[in-house]
Design a protein around this motif. Structure first.
Motif, PDB file in Angstrom:
ATOM      1  N   ASN A 706      78.653-108.784  36.387  1.00 19.12           N
ATOM      2  CA  ASN A 706      79.702-107.917  35.822  1.00 19.12           C
ATOM      3  C   ASN A 706      81.073-108.490  36.182  1.00 19.12           C
ATOM      4  O   ASN A 706      81.813-107.938  36.993  1.00 19.12           O
ATOM      5  N   TRP A 707      81.417-109.621  35.569  1.00 22.30           N
ATOM      6  CA  TRP A 707      82.664-110.309  35.897  1.00 22.30           C
ATOM      7  C   TRP A 707      83.899-109.555  35.392  1.00 22.30           C
ATOM      8  O   TRP A 707      84.994-109.715  35.943  1.00 22.30           O
ATOM      9  N   ARG A 708      83.725-108.718  34.372  1.00 25.48           N
ATOM     10  CA  ARG A 708      84.878-107.969  33.862  1.00 25.48           C
ATOM     11  C   ARG A 708      85.396-106.978  34.899  1.00 25.48           C
ATOM     12  O   ARG A 708      86.583-106.631  34.890  1.00 25.48           O
ATOM     13  N   PHE A 709      84.525-106.530  35.773  1.00 27.87           N
ATOM     14  CA  PHE A 709      84.937-105.637  36.851  1.00 27.87           C
ATOM     15  C   PHE A 709      85.925-106.346  37.775  1.00 27.87           C
ATOM     16  O   PHE A 709      86.969-105.800  38.139  1.00 27.87           O
ATOM     17  N   ARG A 710      85.607-107.593  38.139  1.00 23.82           N
ATOM     18  CA  ARG A 710      86.499-108.358  39.010  1.00 23.82           C
ATOM     19  C   ARG A 710      87.782-108.755  38.284  1.00 23.82           C
ATOM     20  O   ARG A 710      88.858-108.812  38.899  1.00 23.82           O
ATOM     21  N   ALA A 711      87.681-109.017  36.987  1.00 19.93           N
ATOM     22  CA  ALA A 711      88.891-109.331  36.222  1.00 19.93           C
ATOM     23  C   ALA A 711      89.835-108.133  36.177  1.00 19.93           C
ATOM     24  O   ALA A 711      91.061-108.281  36.311  1.00 19.93           O
ATOM     25  N   GLU A 712      89.276-106.949  36.013  1.00 21.60           N
ATOM     26  CA  GLU A 712      90.110-105.745  36.021  1.00 21.60           C
ATOM     27  C   GLU A 712      90.727-105.515  37.394  1.00 21.60           C
ATOM     28  O   GLU A 712      91.871-105.049  37.504  1.00 21.60           O
ATOM     29  N   LEU A 713      89.985-105.827  38.448  1.00 20.44           N
ATOM     30  CA  LEU A 713      90.532-105.701  39.798  1.00 20.44           C
ATOM     31  C   LEU A 713      91.756-106.605  39.966  1.00 20.44           C
ATOM     32  O   LEU A 713      92.775-106.179  40.538  1.00 20.44           O
ATOM     33  N   ALA A 714      91.673-107.836  39.475  1.00 18.66           N
ATOM     34  CA  ALA A 714      92.819-108.736  39.566  1.00 18.66           C
ATOM     35  C   ALA A 714      94.019-108.196  38.793  1.00 18.66           C
ATOM     36  O   ALA A 714      95.175-108.274  39.259  1.00 18.66           O
ATOM     37  N   GLU A 715      93.770-107.627  37.615  1.00 18.89           N
ATOM     38  CA  GLU A 715      94.864-107.042  36.833  1.00 18.89           C
ATOM     39  C   GLU A 715      95.532-105.897  37.585  1.00 18.89           C
ATOM     40  O   GLU A 715      96.767-105.774  37.599  1.00 18.89           O
ATOM     41  N   GLN A 716      94.729-105.062  38.212  1.00 17.73           N
ATOM     42  CA  GLN A 716      95.289-103.921  38.929  1.00 17.73           C
ATOM     43  C   GLN A 716      96.031-104.356  40.192  1.00 17.73           C
ATOM     44  O   GLN A 716      97.047-103.754  40.560  1.00 17.73           O
ATOM     45  N   LEU A 717      95.556-105.395  40.852  1.00 18.27           N
ATOM     46  CA  LEU A 717      96.236-105.854  42.057  1.00 18.27           C
ATOM     47  C   LEU A 717      97.638-106.374  41.742  1.00 18.27           C
ATOM     48  O   LEU A 717      98.554-106.242  42.562  1.00 18.27           O
ATOM     49  N   ILE A 718      97.809-106.949  40.559  1.00 16.61           N
ATOM     50  CA  ILE A 718      99.156-107.379  40.157  1.00 16.61           C
ATOM     51  C   ILE A 718     100.100-106.188  40.096  1.00 16.61           C
ATOM     52  O   ILE A 718     101.259-106.250  40.530  1.00 16.61           O
ATOM     53  N   LEU A 719      99.606-105.072  39.576  1.00 22.81           N
ATOM     54  CA  LEU A 719     100.432-103.870  39.491  1.00 22.81           C
ATOM     55  C   LEU A 719     100.624-103.217  40.850  1.00 22.81           C
ATOM     56  O   LEU A 719     101.676-102.617  41.117  1.00 22.81           O
ATOM     57  N   LEU A 720      99.635-103.338  41.728  1.00 23.68           N
ATOM     58  CA  LEU A 720      99.717-102.691  43.039  1.00 23.68           C
ATOM     59  C   LEU A 720     100.691-103.379  43.975  1.00 23.68           C
ATOM     60  O   LEU A 720     101.054-102.805  45.016  1.00 23.68           O
ATOM     61  N   LEU A 721     101.111-104.591  43.644  1.00 24.92           N
ATOM     62  CA  LEU A 721     102.030-105.302  44.535  1.00 24.92           C
ATOM     63  C   LEU A 721     103.315-104.522  44.770  1.00 24.92           C
ATOM     64  O   LEU A 721     103.890-104.572  45.861  1.00 24.92           O
ATOM     65  N   GLU A 722     103.767-103.789  43.756  1.00 25.50           N
ATOM     66  CA  GLU A 722     105.027-103.058  43.887  1.00 25.50           C
ATOM     67  C   GLU A 722     104.901-101.808  44.744  1.00 25.50           C
ATOM     68  O   GLU A 722     105.917-101.260  45.179  1.00 25.50           O
ATOM     69  N   LEU A 723     103.679-101.357  45.006  1.00 26.06           N
ATOM     70  CA  LEU A 723     103.492-100.111  45.748  1.00 26.06           C
ATOM     71  C   LEU A 723     103.384-100.330  47.251  1.00 26.06           C
ATOM     72  O   LEU A 723     103.475 -99.355  48.004  1.00 26.06           O
ATOM     73  N   TYR A 724     103.176-101.557  47.691  1.00 26.15           N
ATOM     74  CA  TYR A 724     102.927-101.793  49.101  1.00 26.15           C
ATOM     75  C   TYR A 724     103.962-102.751  49.687  1.00 26.15           C
ATOM     76  O   TYR A 724     104.580-103.554  48.968  1.00 26.15           O
ATOM     77  N   SER A 725     104.115-102.666  50.984  1.00 25.71           N
ATOM     78  CA  SER A 725     105.078-103.501  51.706  1.00 25.71           C
ATOM     79  C   SER A 725     104.567-104.933  51.787  1.00 25.71           C
ATOM     80  O   SER A 725     103.374-105.195  51.610  1.00 25.71           O
TER      81      SER A 725
END
Length: 901
Positions: A706-725
């Motif tokens: 299920n590689w699409r699961f990991r691809a979605e995780l990478a997409e979300q981590l790009i957005l999460l960068l702004e929420l954390y120090s």
């Protein structure tokens, strides 16, 4: 050697059917060949008219499939062949609507809708050539199949032709077809398209002409017609006013829900949520714009105050507009007017003892509690609003305060101050005057019982109830809200042990025998009093809002009253809440819970966050449903529900369910993952950091493919960068990003390169920039010098992304990343050298830093490119020698990445 026209004439006259089909298929090409000559174009269109009389249905159907393309060509070449479509093609389309062959009719209907959608038919032609034919085809003596198809075409073309033509030419015949007594197929088509017609003609025509027909269709003797009505109910409701929607359509919908046919009930329950959403009112939904520059604490307090203010204003509005007992509303307005002039207390002072500016509040000891909530006039805003809510409901319940003491004599009430306002306020209660009378129920709302007007005794809350509640809440004492509730109950427990006979007799002396007990406090009292109604309300609130999960022992009537609201008809809401009942899956639809979950955000938005208590239990039931499709539906919409409910309710009710979804099946987790950023950004920063430890778990899936699961995780981590120090990014997100860069699937790696480059940008701009330097050093060690060629290729990809997105200044890139990048020119794997040549030639040398400045770094790049131009591999030499403008890396980089694995 024939001319286009000669070839057309030869094959059009052929006895072979396939030749004539070929002629119909090649008409557009023939027109393009002769488009410069107007007379030859007209000759081709005339031959199309003769071909339309072909006796073979397949030829006619093939011709009709080409008509939309020919019409578009005529429109583009209108100066050469004016009015060609209107004169030659449109009559063929209209004539084929009544063709004897079903295939020809279907193709002509599709062609007509395509022409209308592309606006290729003039408005005059619609009124004079299309609509009259359709009306004629729906005549009583028309063929049954043709009539049914004509009605369907009329309904589908209504949104395209507009309101004016629909009202004048289509609506009268549509109303007649709704009452077709001979053919239920016609009525079924009308019912299925009823919503589209209503949305076109508008509210007035819908209410005057269409609603009577709709009521007839909903009671049709054929279940298929009633089912079609249930499916379009939302669209019909949107075209009516609120009053008709509440008074007429609601009762009609209840009939469909209780229909004898299971198929009708199934369709009705599927449309129940969308129908409830048509009652939405922005003033009651609780939505507001939150400024992004405010701190989480400020927005949390603002959200709480907004909820309390909404409840107080709604209660006040209801009291002012509905009849009350006596003149209690006048006293209420005076109380609120006095309270509006009192000083305001800051939200931060809630945790400290409150000292009022009133001289009668100088005593530090809490005064006795009154049987009814006192109207406080000089406390903080948070103190006044709960009292306002209670005051708004009590006069309606028959406990008006005609003889109450002046408001400035009321003392500070600890119990009511610390208690969060009740989420439900029942105001529609009328009491019969007289001694010992009981309140009577009104409509669907079951109102809480109140003391009889003539009674002078007050029933005390039993110690057993209080002790049980305290015992149930003690395991959750760490929660501040639960601790506050325990403190309240402890005070109530002490108060209930005191003798209340003196206070009750004093209250009886103050109030006349024929009036209700007043709200005035007795300053001479020796102990506090707690009325049964007050204590029941407090226990009821704790039962609904504490997350202890224990039973409070309330009767079914009290639990039902917790779900009463006034936004939508209560009968509709009760039916919606019953969709989670297991018996519904047996008697209605096995997927009824999924439909309930799908429409729950819309229902929650309609009710508003102040009525979330009506849906909380249903949402928790759906979240624990055995069907993973139900949980998956909730997981995909939990972020939208969080926006509707606000910060406080999200933290209290949605976060536990969100945590459960994180540990669910992959089919459910993907719904949470796709909107992970949207949900986490709504949480407080401390709560948000707790999920840093769980992000690593997304790398583990039930199925490693299920590689699409990991691809979605990478997409979300790009957005999460702004929420954390920066420290959190380096400590928790960096390991996941580097892990994804080494994934087996190229699509996952491709997104991960973008993630790492954005991480470099964030950490480099952070103060101090040591995290950025450490990350770059780790990239060089782990990928640039990786023993596997795939890791070295990943390093080149990361450098390429950093350069393209300007994630790092070029002078620092030249110092920190470029030395290791240039050493890969001697790599033993051609794929690495090919990608390096592309990056240097097409990306790095395009930057202004290397175009204008003559430095040692530029010389090193040029020497490396010259070495690559003399490489033994032909592909390396090609990309090192090609000018950047001739080919772009985006066209072939992905193919290189995918071909090497």
């Amino acid at each position: 050697m024939l001319t286009p026209l000669g070839r057309l004439d030869k094959y059009a006259a052929s006895e072979n059917v396939f030749n004539r089909q070929m002629v119909a298929r090649s008409l557009l090409d023939t027109l393009r060949e002769v488009c410069d000559d107007e007379r030859e174009c007209i000759a081709v269109l005339e031959r199309i008219s003769r071909l339309a009389d072909d006796s073979e249905p397949t030829v006619r159907a093939e011709l009709m499939e080409q008509v939309p393309h020919i019409a578009l060509f005529c429109q583009e070449n209108r100066p050469a062949i004016p009015y060609a479509f209107s004169k030659y093609l449109l009559p063929i389309v209209v004539r084929y609507l009544a063709d004897q062959n079903n295939q020809v009719r279907k193709t002509s209907q599709a062609a007509l809708l395509a022409l209308l959608e592309q606006e290729l038919i003039e408005r005059f032609d619609v009124e004079t050539k299309v609509c009259p034919v359709l009306v004629e085809l729906t005549a009583p003596d028309s063929n049954d199949d043709v009539k049914t198809e004509a009605v369907a075409i009329m309904c589908k073309m209504a949104p395209m032709v507009g309101k004016d033509i629909t009202e004048r030419l289509i609506l009268p015949r549509f109303c007649e077809m709704c009452c077709d007594c001979r053919m239920f197929h016609v009525r079924k088509v009308c019912a299925a398209n009823f919503g589209d017609i209503c949305s076109v003609v508008g509210q007035q025509a819908t209410e005057e002409m269409l609603l009577p027909r709709f009521f007839q269709l909903c009671s049709d003797n054929v279940w298929g017609v009633r089912k079609a009505c249930a499916e379009c109910f939302m669209a019909v409701s949107c075209a009516t006013c609120q009053e008709i929607r509440r008074t007429k359509l609601s009762a009609l919908f209840i009939n469909l829900i209780s229909d004898p046919s299971r198929w009708v009930r199934q369709a009705a329950f599927q449309s129940l949520g969308p129908f409830i959403s048509t009652f939405a009112n922005p003033s009651s939904s609780g939505q507001y714009f939150k400024e992004e520059n405010k701190s989480s604490e400020d927005t949390s307090v603002q959200d709480k105050n907004s909820n309390e203010r909404t409840r107080g204003e709604d209660a006040l509005e209801d009291v002012e507009t509905r009849p009350t007992v006596g003149d209690s509303s006048v006293h209420l307005e005076e109380a609120l007017a006095d309270g509006a002039e009192s000083p305001r207390q800051l939200p931060g002072e809630l945790s400290a003892p409150v000292e009022s500016s009133s001289p009668r509040r100088s005593s530090p000891e809490p005064p006795p509690l009154s049987p009814e909530p006192p109207p406080d006039t000089a406390g903080s805003k948070e103190e006044r609003e709960p009292c306002t809510c209670r005051l708004a409901s009590w006069p309606e319940a028959g406990t008006g305060a005609q003889d109450s003491a002046p408001m400035d004599q009321e003392l500070y009430n600890s119990f009511h101050f610390w208690r969060t306002p009740l989420p439900e306020i029942d105001l529609d209660v009328e009491l019969e005057q007289g001694s010992g009378s009981e309140p009577g129920p009104l409509g669907l709302d079951m109102e809480p019982e109140v003391p009889a007007p003539g009674s002078t005794s007050i029933t005390m809350a039993t110690r057993k109830e209080l002790e049980e509640m305290i015992e149930n809440l003690e395991p959750h004492i760490d929660d501040p809200d639960v601790k506050a509730q325990v403190d309240v109950l402890a005070a109530a427990l002490r108060a209930s042990s005191l003798d209340a006979s003196d206070e009750a007799s004093e209250a009886a002396r103050r109030a006349p025998q024929d009036e209700l007990p007043s709200c005035r406090l007795d300053h001479e009292a020796t102990g506090p009093l707690i009325s049964e109604e007050t204590m029941d309300s407090a226990l009821h609130y704790i039962h609904n809002d504490s997350d202890s999960g224990t039973s409070s022992g309330f009767s079914p009537d009290e639990e039902r009253r917790a779900k009463v609201q006034d936004v939508v008809p209560q009968a509709l809401l009760d039916q919606y809440l019953s969709m989670t009942d297991p018996s519904r899956a047996q008697t209605v639809d096995t997927e009824i819970a999924k439909h309930c979950a799908y429409s729950l955000p819309g229902v929650a938005l309609t009710l508003g966050r102040q009525n979330w208590h009506c849906l909380r239990e249903t949402y928790e039931t759906l979240a624990s449903d055995m069907q993973w499709k139900v949980r998956r539906t909730l997981a995909f919409s939990i972020h939208e529900l969080a926006v509707i409910l606000g910060d406080q309710l999200t933290a209290a009710d949605l976060v536990p369910i969100f945590n459960g979804f994180l540990k669910d099946l992959d089919e459910v987790r993907i719904g949470v993952l796709k909107h992970l950023h949207d949900f986490l950004k709504l949480l407080h920063i401390d709560k948000r950091r707790e999920y840093l430890y769980q992000l690593q778990e997304f790398l583990v899936t039930d199925n490693s493919r299920n590689w699409r699961f990991r691809a979605e995780l990478a997409e979300q981590l790009i957005l999460l960068l702004e929420l954390y120090s920066p420290r959190d990014v380096y400590d928790y997100l960096r390991p996941i990003a580097l892990n994804l860069c080494a994934d087996k699937v190229s699509s996952v790696r491709w997104i991960s390169y973008k993630l790492v480059s954005e991480m470099v940008r964030k950490l480099h701009r952070a103060a101090p920039p040591t995290f950025g330097a450490d990350l770059i050093q780790e990239l060089v060690e782990s990928f640039g010098r990786c023993p596997r060629w795939s890791g070295r290729q990943a390093f080149v990809f990361v450098c390429q992304t950093v350069i393209e997105d300007d994630c790092l200044p070029m002078d620092q890139f030249a110092v920190q990343l470029m030395p290791q990048l240039l050493t890969l020119a001697n790599d033993r794997v051609p794929n690495v050298r090919v990608l390096l040549a592309k990056t240097l030639r097409q990306t790095l040398l395009e930057k202004e830093h290397f175009l204008t400045s003559a430095s040692c770094h530029q010389e090193a790049v040029e020497q490396t490119i010259m070495a690559l131009q003399m490489d033994r591999d032909s592909d390396v030499k090609y990309f090192a020698s090609t000018h950047p403008a001739s080919t772009r890396i985006s066209e072939d980089a992905l193919s290189t990445a995918s071909s090497t694995y």
